[in-house]
Write a protein that holds these residues in place. Sequence first.
Motif, mmCIF file in Angstrom:
data_model
loop_
_atom_site.group_PDB
_atom_site.id
_atom_site.type_symbol
_atom_site.label_atom_id
_atom_site.label_comp_id
_atom_site.label_asym_id
_atom_site.label_seq_id
_atom_site.Cartn_x
_atom_site.Cartn_y
_atom_site.Cartn_z
ATOM 1 N N ALA A 97 1.006 -1.249 0.055
ATOM 2 C CA ALA A 97 -0.035 0.089 0.056
ATOM 3 C C ALA A 97 0.890 1.382 -0.180
ATOM 4 O O ALA A 97 0.542 2.335 -0.817
ATOM 5 C CB ALA A 97 -1.097 0.035 1.322
ATOM 6 N N TYR A 101 0.683 3.837 -3.044
ATOM 7 C CA TYR A 101 0.196 5.279 -2.701
ATOM 8 C C TYR A 101 1.178 6.218 -2.751
ATOM 9 O O TYR A 101 0.891 7.547 -2.986
ATOM 10 C CB TYR A 101 -0.721 5.375 -1.420
ATOM 11 N N PHE A 157 -5.565 -5.688 -9.302
ATOM 12 C CA PHE A 157 -6.567 -5.243 -8.544
ATOM 13 C C PHE A 157 -7.642 -4.482 -9.106
ATOM 14 O O PHE A 157 -8.386 -3.533 -8.561
ATOM 15 C CB PHE A 157 -5.733 -4.147 -7.434
ATOM 16 N N LEU A 159 -7.576 -2.145 -11.426
ATOM 17 C CA LEU A 159 -7.336 -0.397 -11.410
ATOM 18 C C LEU A 159 -7.036 -0.111 -12.844
ATOM 19 O O LEU A 159 -6.029 -0.664 -13.583
ATOM 20 C CB LEU A 159 -6.216 0.110 -10.488
ATOM 21 N N LEU A 165 -6.743 4.264 -7.153
ATOM 22 C CA LEU A 165 -6.555 3.653 -6.169
ATOM 23 C C LEU A 165 -7.431 4.143 -4.833
ATOM 24 O O LEU A 165 -7.791 5.316 -4.970
ATOM 25 C CB LEU A 165 -4.870 4.288 -5.497
ATOM 26 N N PRO A 166 -7.911 2.986 -4.311
ATOM 27 C CA PRO A 166 -8.955 3.514 -3.528
ATOM 28 C C PRO A 166 -8.728 4.359 -2.306
ATOM 29 O O PRO A 166 -7.755 4.522 -1.645
ATOM 30 C CB PRO A 166 -9.603 2.106 -2.636
ATOM 31 N N GLY A 167 -9.634 5.663 -2.591
ATOM 32 C CA GLY A 167 -9.418 6.721 -1.375
ATOM 33 C C GLY A 167 -8.126 7.605 -1.541
ATOM 34 O O GLY A 167 -7.786 8.370 -0.740
ATOM 35 N N LEU A 171 -6.992 10.859 0.620
ATOM 36 C CA LEU A 171 -5.681 10.903 1.400
ATOM 37 C C LEU A 171 -4.994 11.976 0.994
ATOM 38 O O LEU A 171 -4.098 12.677 1.718
ATOM 39 C CB LEU A 171 -5.045 9.600 1.012
ATOM 40 N N ARG C 130 -8.526 -1.835 1.783
ATOM 41 C CA ARG C 130 -9.634 -1.616 0.593
ATOM 42 C C ARG C 130 -9.205 -1.945 -0.809
ATOM 43 O O ARG C 130 -9.895 -2.353 -1.667
ATOM 44 C CB ARG C 130 -9.654 -0.231 0.606
ATOM 45 N N ARG C 134 -10.725 -5.226 -3.296
ATOM 46 C CA ARG C 134 -11.187 -4.928 -4.657
ATOM 47 C C ARG C 134 -11.456 -6.466 -5.550
ATOM 48 O O ARG C 134 -11.122 -7.491 -4.781
ATOM 49 C CB ARG C 134 -10.111 -4.221 -5.341
#
Lengths: 209, 209, 262
Positions: A97, A101, A157, A159, A165-167, A171, C130, C134
């Motif tokens: 992660a 990110y 994932f 994407l 990317l979630p959120g 962020l 999260r 997915r």
Amino acid sequence: MSASAGDAPDDFERAVEAAVFAADAPMSPAEIAAYVGDGPVGDALAAIAQRHAGHGIELVERGGRWHFQTAADLAHLLRRERDEPRKLTRAGLEVLAIIAYHEPVSRAEIESIRGVQTARGTLDVLMEAGWIRPAGRRDVPGRPIIYRTTPDFLTHFGLESRKDLPGIDDLKAAGLLDPVDDALEDALEDAIGNDELTRAELVKDGETE
Amino acid sequence: MSASAGDAPDDFERAVEAAVFAADAPMSPAEIAAYVGDGPVGDALAAIAQRHAGHGIELVERGGRWHFQTAADLAHLLRRERDEPRKLTRAGLEVLAIIAYHEPVSRAEIESIRGVQTARGTLDVLMEAGWIRPAGRRDVPGRPIIYRTTPDFLTHFGLESRKDLPGIDDLKAAGLLDPVDDALEDALEDAIGNDELTRAELVKDGETE
Amino acid sequence: MAQGDPGADSFELPVTAAAPVGEDVFTVELDNWEGPLDLLLTLARRQKVDLKAISILDLVEQYLGFIAEATDMKLEIAADYLVMAAWLAYLKSGLLLPGDPDLDPSPETLALRLQLRLQRLHAMREAAARLMARDRTGRDVFVRAAPEGLRTVKKRQWTASLYDLLVSYGRVQARTAPVTHMVANRQVMTLDAALERVARLVGATIDWTRIEAFLPESYAGSLRKSALASSFLAALELARQGKVTLRQDGAFAPLYLKGGSA
């Protein structure tokens, strides 16, 4: 964009569909063109995606590469107990992660977020999974290697790009992707002339429990 | 049979499509039902096959089992040929030259002109290159195959016709024979009184590939 | 598991030191945490408030208590947990005592920094969760299990130039044509001529005379070499007949002739 869906399919579109379908890995438009010849690959892909939309198979784009996959809402029918995708340790999850990110990001930067040294094996596992890769070196003393996610990461994932990317937007807006030092400076500036309040907030005795 | 193709797809049909797509081997209707539950699997398969007909992907039945495949007429797209230039070997050049100057010519005749045996592969390479072709058989005992050059040969070497090939005298005038001639005489002089060596030298030439 | 806090703990954590149930059950497993920050975050989340509103002081208390208990249990505690404990003890005293304005960084800044770090780690942990939720390939969506595959086939493209071709033919011709040795038309002195000349001249010499002296003066180059060879053979023949004596002091030394037998 193809004017009339469902009519006699055009040969180029058929060829694009066949090539993507037969490939054993997602393909970029350039890679597709290498097989089917020059032509409006992008238009064909859009037309094919539209034709399949809502059916059992979907044509999707992941990081600029296209592939067919089953519709996500059918997961419950197709899920197979035996081939569970790679299970990551908590450390592996966090490191993945952080790289996704913050990329590109060095090992030291990962460690500054996690507050603990990253075991050698953690990055190896992620690289073996094909989700991260070394992406050069940071131009600072020591020239540490920096890491990025791969197109396979996006594919796995689901994407389309890192923007999905979630959120990530939240962020970013909250400054949570900025280095602690930057955030600290901002926070201190906000708090200037209001030292007492800051102190009170911090010392506040967990009464919200 | 589903009444209206292209309308809102029905969930059972979607599930059947996804299941067949994701399977690692063709599936019988019973196997499909094991995934998607009981229902009109046959009707769904027929509807899916009809929907894909004429496009790049086809749903086909083979011995009671169903699977998706790339449309048969597009199979050629699955192989992409990439040219890899290779230089003809010295033996290949010699054989080609002999055929060009003496055609039609049999293998035994080529060998007698070259003074060395000709490896089977040498003629194969020339045929693969498209420069020579078998042109019948010589009407002598053993009826050996005789070879000729092709129009592609003329094209590749920029010749209008075989008559454009320079004659022996032209070659000599151009100095194309002399340097070799001298070299050969030197070799003979060195090897005088050592017939074996000379022989070995001559045979080694060309066929060592 | 989580007996001390039934139903209220939404975390996937085992019993923590903060929830001792009895000496037999109480376990401290520092291995469960990936470092002090991880443990701190866990403790912070137990406060069930937004990390921005967390009480750092309370958190410090919990951490120090946790480490103290673990020490009492004589558990081995990794150095970095102890370093963090010492640092937090310092932070705690800084926060509780009246502020020393000269302290830099101030305890408040240190506390804020810890809070920001916890927020970041927490954010990444949520993001990971999260991400994992997915529709993942191979779990929720599937690609073809047995695609035909696309292949790149290398096709050999043979090349050769006309020059290569012609040189090759020249080579073949040169190698296999019968080797006919054409001797160029050149002047020579025949053996007969040499015999006649040497016989005539040697009769007139009394002293030892080098063989070169018998060659015609005008001969040069290859003709001279030819004359030398012929004259040598003539000298041998005359010596055989007893008309000439030869003398040579060593191999390759000059060859001398004298009329008459030795």
